[in-house]
Design a protein around this motif. Structure first.
Motif, PDB file in Angstrom:
ATOM      1  N   ALA A 164       0.825  -1.208   0.000  1.00 56.03           N
ATOM      2  CA  ALA A 164       0.000   0.000   0.000  1.00 56.03           C
ATOM      3  C   ALA A 164       0.859   1.259   0.000  1.00 56.03           C
ATOM      4  O   ALA A 164       1.996   1.259   0.487  1.00 56.03           O
ATOM      5  CB  ALA A 164      -0.925   0.005   1.216  1.00 56.03           C
ATOM      6  N   ARG A 165       0.301   2.322  -0.536  1.00 60.36           N
ATOM      7  CA  ARG A 165       0.889   3.653  -0.406  1.00 60.36           C
ATOM      8  C   ARG A 165       0.426   4.212   0.936  1.00 60.36           C
ATOM      9  O   ARG A 165      -0.760   4.111   1.288  1.00 60.36           O
ATOM     10  CB  ARG A 165       0.394   4.549  -1.539  1.00 60.36           C
ATOM     11  CG  ARG A 165       0.859   5.999  -1.457  1.00 60.36           C
ATOM     12  CD  ARG A 165       0.077   6.867  -2.428  1.00 60.36           C
ATOM     13  NE  ARG A 165       0.471   8.268  -2.343  1.00 60.36           N
ATOM     14  CZ  ARG A 165      -0.297   9.280  -2.769  1.00 60.36           C
ATOM     15  NH1 ARG A 165      -1.476   9.038  -3.336  1.00 60.36           N
ATOM     16  NH2 ARG A 165       0.131  10.528  -2.643  1.00 60.36           N
ATOM     17  N   VAL A 166       1.362   4.798   1.696  1.00 61.05           N
ATOM     18  CA  VAL A 166       1.045   5.227   3.053  1.00 61.05           C
ATOM     19  C   VAL A 166       1.317   6.720   3.223  1.00 61.05           C
ATOM     20  O   VAL A 166       2.417   7.199   2.948  1.00 61.05           O
ATOM     21  CB  VAL A 166       1.860   4.443   4.099  1.00 61.05           C
ATOM     22  CG1 VAL A 166       1.508   4.911   5.512  1.00 61.05           C
ATOM     23  CG2 VAL A 166       1.605   2.948   3.961  1.00 61.05           C
ATOM     24  N   ILE A 167       0.306   7.429   3.696  1.00 65.42           N
ATOM     25  CA  ILE A 167       0.434   8.812   4.138  1.00 65.42           C
ATOM     26  C   ILE A 167       0.346   8.785   5.658  1.00 65.42           C
ATOM     27  O   ILE A 167      -0.543   8.131   6.219  1.00 65.42           O
ATOM     28  CB  ILE A 167      -0.676   9.705   3.559  1.00 65.42           C
ATOM     29  CG1 ILE A 167      -0.659   9.664   2.027  1.00 65.42           C
ATOM     30  CG2 ILE A 167      -0.564  11.134   4.067  1.00 65.42           C
ATOM     31  CD1 ILE A 167      -1.882  10.290   1.383  1.00 65.42           C
ATOM     32  N   GLY A 168       1.280   9.447   6.339  1.00 63.26           N
ATOM     33  CA  GLY A 168       1.289   9.388   7.795  1.00 63.26           C
ATOM     34  C   GLY A 168       1.418  10.751   8.428  1.00 63.26           C
ATOM     35  O   GLY A 168       2.250  11.557   8.007  1.00 63.26           O
ATOM     36  N   ARG A 217      12.516   9.780   9.454  1.00 63.26           N
ATOM     37  CA  ARG A 217      12.387   8.344   9.692  1.00 63.26           C
ATOM     38  C   ARG A 217      11.212   7.767   8.906  1.00 63.26           C
ATOM     39  O   ARG A 217      11.301   6.669   8.355  1.00 63.26           O
ATOM     40  CB  ARG A 217      12.209   8.032  11.179  1.00 63.26           C
ATOM     41  CG  ARG A 217      12.152   6.526  11.435  1.00 63.26           C
ATOM     42  CD  ARG A 217      11.985   6.165  12.897  1.00 63.26           C
ATOM     43  NE  ARG A 217      12.080   4.723  13.068  1.00 63.26           N
ATOM     44  CZ  ARG A 217      11.069   3.881  12.865  1.00 63.26           C
ATOM     45  NH1 ARG A 217       9.889   4.337  12.488  1.00 63.26           N
ATOM     46  NH2 ARG A 217      11.239   2.570  13.036  1.00 63.26           N
ATOM     47  N   LEU A 218      10.120   8.494   8.848  1.00 64.96           N
ATOM     48  CA  LEU A 218       8.958   8.015   8.099  1.00 64.96           C
ATOM     49  C   LEU A 218       9.274   7.905   6.614  1.00 64.96           C
ATOM     50  O   LEU A 218       8.893   6.931   5.953  1.00 64.96           O
ATOM     51  CB  LEU A 218       7.761   8.935   8.329  1.00 64.96           C
ATOM     52  CG  LEU A 218       7.160   8.902   9.744  1.00 64.96           C
ATOM     53  CD1 LEU A 218       6.035   9.923   9.872  1.00 64.96           C
ATOM     54  CD2 LEU A 218       6.652   7.505  10.083  1.00 64.96           C
ATOM     55  N   ARG A 219       9.982   8.881   6.094  1.00 65.59           N
ATOM     56  CA  ARG A 219      10.369   8.808   4.673  1.00 65.59           C
ATOM     57  C   ARG A 219      11.236   7.575   4.421  1.00 65.59           C
ATOM     58  O   ARG A 219      11.110   6.924   3.384  1.00 65.59           O
ATOM     59  CB  ARG A 219      11.104  10.081   4.265  1.00 65.59           C
ATOM     60  CG  ARG A 219      10.216  11.324   4.208  1.00 65.59           C
ATOM     61  CD  ARG A 219      10.962  12.498   3.572  1.00 65.59           C
ATOM     62  NE  ARG A 219      10.162  13.710   3.644  1.00 65.59           N
ATOM     63  CZ  ARG A 219      10.298  14.644   4.592  1.00 65.59           C
ATOM     64  NH1 ARG A 219      11.239  14.501   5.533  1.00 65.59           N
ATOM     65  NH2 ARG A 219       9.535  15.716   4.610  1.00 65.59           N
ATOM     66  N   GLY A 235       9.313   4.691   3.674  1.00 70.54           N
ATOM     67  CA  GLY A 235       8.467   4.773   2.484  1.00 70.54           C
ATOM     68  C   GLY A 235       7.148   5.468   2.714  1.00 70.54           C
ATOM     69  O   GLY A 235       6.220   5.349   1.910  1.00 70.54           O
ATOM     70  N   VAL A 236       7.054   6.225   3.810  1.00 68.48           N
ATOM     71  CA  VAL A 236       5.820   6.932   4.166  1.00 68.48           C
ATOM     72  C   VAL A 236       5.897   8.374   3.682  1.00 68.48           C
ATOM     73  O   VAL A 236       6.964   9.001   3.747  1.00 68.48           O
ATOM     74  CB  VAL A 236       5.602   6.888   5.690  1.00 68.48           C
ATOM     75  CG1 VAL A 236       4.352   7.679   6.092  1.00 68.48           C
ATOM     76  CG2 VAL A 236       5.512   5.446   6.179  1.00 68.48           C
ATOM     77  N   GLU A 237       4.775   8.923   3.211  1.00 68.77           N
ATOM     78  CA  GLU A 237       4.682  10.333   2.838  1.00 68.77           C
ATOM     79  C   GLU A 237       4.163  11.101   4.055  1.00 68.77           C
ATOM     80  O   GLU A 237       2.991  10.994   4.403  1.00 68.77           O
ATOM     81  CB  GLU A 237       3.742  10.501   1.642  1.00 68.77           C
ATOM     82  CG  GLU A 237       4.223   9.763   0.400  1.00 68.77           C
ATOM     83  CD  GLU A 237       3.170   9.728  -0.701  1.00 68.77           C
ATOM     84  OE1 GLU A 237       2.684  10.817  -1.078  1.00 68.77           O
ATOM     85  OE2 GLU A 237       2.843   8.627  -1.157  1.00 68.77           O
ATOM     86  N   PRO A 238       5.029  11.848   4.745  1.00 74.84           N
ATOM     87  CA  PRO A 238       4.629  12.463   6.011  1.00 74.84           C
ATOM     88  C   PRO A 238       3.857  13.770   5.844  1.00 74.84           C
ATOM     89  O   PRO A 238       4.083  14.537   4.901  1.00 74.84           O
ATOM     90  CB  PRO A 238       5.964  12.710   6.705  1.00 74.84           C
ATOM     91  CG  PRO A 238       6.935  12.906   5.589  1.00 74.84           C
ATOM     92  CD  PRO A 238       6.459  12.058   4.450  1.00 74.84           C
ATOM     93  N   VAL A 239       2.977  14.005   6.791  1.00 79.35           N
ATOM     94  CA  VAL A 239       2.230  15.263   6.889  1.00 79.35           C
ATOM     95  C   VAL A 239       2.362  15.753   8.326  1.00 79.35           C
ATOM     96  O   VAL A 239       2.127  14.992   9.268  1.00 79.35           O
ATOM     97  CB  VAL A 239       0.736  15.063   6.533  1.00 79.35           C
ATOM     98  CG1 VAL A 239      -0.059  16.330   6.846  1.00 79.35           C
ATOM     99  CG2 VAL A 239       0.578  14.674   5.075  1.00 79.35           C
ATOM    100  N   ASP A 240       2.745  17.007   8.492  1.00 74.72           N
ATOM    101  CA  ASP A 240       2.910  17.583   9.823  1.00 74.72           C
ATOM    102  C   ASP A 240       1.538  17.924  10.394  1.00 74.72           C
ATOM    103  O   ASP A 240       0.831  18.800   9.885  1.00 74.72           O
ATOM    104  CB  ASP A 240       3.783  18.842   9.737  1.00 74.72           C
ATOM    105  CG  ASP A 240       4.139  19.413  11.107  1.00 74.72           C
ATOM    106  OD1 ASP A 240       3.618  18.902  12.126  1.00 74.72           O
ATOM    107  OD2 ASP A 240       4.936  20.363  11.155  1.00 74.72           O
TER     108      ASP A 240
END
Length: 353
Positions: free
Chosen positions: A180-184, A193-195, A198-203
Motif C-alpha cells: 500500500a501507499r502510506v500517508i502518515g 524516519r517516516l520517509r 516509504g511513508v509520505e509524512p504530513v505535519d
C-alpha cells in the motif's frame, strides 16, 4: 534436576514486585508493592516478566478515563513478555522455561504474573523480549485493523494518524509490506524516519491537515486509521474514497478532559453506527481488541495466537522493526509513564525487571 524443579526453586527465593495505581494520581503517585511469587492453579502458568510496556491505555487509566478499567486500586500493564517459571496442573511441563507473550489489559506491571496457559503465545528465537513487547498489543491492533477489518491490498492508499507512535509505527510498516501507499501524520521531527520507511509524512501541527492529505490523495484514501477521536474523526470519515474504511481505535483527543471516560467512546460508537447506514459504500469501525472474548473465548484465543504469530514472524524476518523509545526498570514506572505522556519519543516505552 529438571527445568521445572529448578524454576520452582527460583520462585521460592525471589520476591514479587508490582506497580499499583491507587486512584486518579499523577505518575509520581504510583505505588510499589512487594510480596511472595504466586503459584499457578490448574491450567495456569507463572511468568517472570522480562518486558512490559507503557501504552496509551495506562495514560487514560491513571485519569480514570479508560472505557472499562477496573476499580482502583489495581496493577496496570496491558501486555508483557517473559519466561514461564512454573506450570499448573493440566499444563504441559515443556512450557516451563519458554519465552512467551500475552495480552493482559491490566496486571502486566509486575515482576511475576499468573495467567491462563491458553492465553500465552510463544515468542520465536531471535526476537528479544523488548523487541517482542513493542509488537504485542500494538502489533495485534495494527495487524487486525489492517488485515481483518480494512483488508488493505497492494496499490491502495492509506492514511495513518500518529505514524510515529506505538501502533502507528507498526501499521505503516505492515501497510507498506502489503504493497500500500502510506500517508502518515506526525510531528516534523519524525518525518525523516517516516520517509525512510516509504511513508509520505504530513505535519499534524502544520495547518489544515485534511487539505494537505487531499493534495496527496485528491480522490480520497482507501483506509484511515485514527487513534485521535474527538471532532477530528469527522475529517477522517470525509477523507475516505468511495468504498473506503475508517478504523477508529482510540480517543487521544479527549485524554485530558474531565468527566465521564465512557462518553467519548459512546459518541464514537454513535457516529460509527450512523455512518454505516449511509448509502455511500464506505464503512466505519470502532476497533476493540477484546471484541468476542466473552462470547467466544476459544475463537478469540485462536485468532489472537494466529495473528500475533504473524506479527512476530514479520518482526523476525525484518518486515517490521521494533521501535523501543526507552527501557526503564519497573521500579521507575512513574518516570516511564511521564516519558510516554510527553509526546517527545517515537515508539514504545518499555519497562524491564
Amino acid at each position: 534436576m529438571n527445568t521445572s524443579n529448578a524454576l520452582e526453586i527460583v520462585m521460592s527465593t525471589v520476591e514479587r514486585v508490582e506497580v499499583v495505581l491507587p486512584g486518579k494520581v499523577e505518575p509520581e503517585g504510583l505505588e510499589l508493592r512487594y510480596g511472595p511469587v504466586p503459584s499457578p492453579a490448574g491450567g495456569q502458568v507463572v511468568i517472570a516478566m522480562e518486558a512490559t510496556g507503557v501504552s496509551f491505555a495506562e495514560q487514560q487509566m491513571r485519569r480514570g478515563r479508560y472505557y472499562d478499567q477496573p476499580p482502583f486500586p489495581f496493577v496496570p500493564g496491558y501486555d508483557l513478555v517473559g519466561t514461564v517459571l512454573a506450570v499448573g496442573e493440566g499444563v504441559g511441563r515443556d512450557l516451563a522455561g519458554q519465552r512467551v507473550a500475552a495480552l493482559t489489559k491490566t496486571g502486566g506491571w509486575a515482576s511475576h504474573v499468573v495467567l491462563d496457559a491458553a492465553d500465552v503465545v510463544s515468542v520465536p528465537a531471535g526476537v528479544s523480549a523488548a523487541e517482542a513487547e513493542t509488537a504485542v498489543v500494538n502489533g495485534i491492533t495494527a495487524w487486525q485493523m489492517l488485515h481483518r477489518k480494512a483488508r488493505v491490498r497492494a496499490g491502495q492508499t492509506v492514511l495513518v494518524h500518529g505514524a510515529n507512535g506505538g501502533v502507528g509505527s507498526i501499521l505503516v510498516q505492515l501497510a507498506r509490506s502489503a504493497g500500500a501507499r502510506v500517508i502518515g501524520t506526525a510531528a516534523a521531527r519524525h518525518h525523516d524516519r517516516l520517509r525512510a520507511l516509504g511513508v509520505e509524512p504530513v505535519d499534524y501541527r502544520g495547518g489544515d491537515v485534511p487539505a494537505r492529505v487531499r493534495e496527496l490523495a485528491p480522490d480520497g484514501v482507501d483506509a484511515v486509521f485514527d487513534h485521535i477521536g474527538g471532532r477530528g474523526i469527522t475529517d477522517s470519515w470525509h477523507l475516505l474514497a468511495p468504498g473506503g474504511t475508517l478504523l477508529s481505535y482510540g480517543s487521544a483527543a479527549t485524554r485530558d478532559d474531565t468527566g465521564s471516560g465512557q462518553w467519548p467512546v459512546l459518541k464514537l460508537l454513535g457516529r460509527v453506527w450512523l455512518w454505516n447506514r449511509l448509502p455511500n459504500g464506505r464503512r466505519a469501525y470502532f476497533f476493540n481488541i477484546w471484541a468476542g472474548r466473552t462470547l467466544a473465548k476459544n475463537r478469540f484465543r485462536s485468532r489472537l495466537r494466529a495473528d500475533l504469530t504473524q506479527v512476530f514472524t514479520a518482526l523476525r524476518n525484518g518486515e517490521i522493526t521494533a521501535q523501543v523509545a526507552a527501557e526503564l526498570p519497573l521500579t521507575r514506572a512513574a518516570e516511564a509513564l511521564r516519558l510516554a505522556e510527553s509526546g517527545t519519543v517515537a515508539g514504545k516505552v518499555v519497562l524491564v525487571p
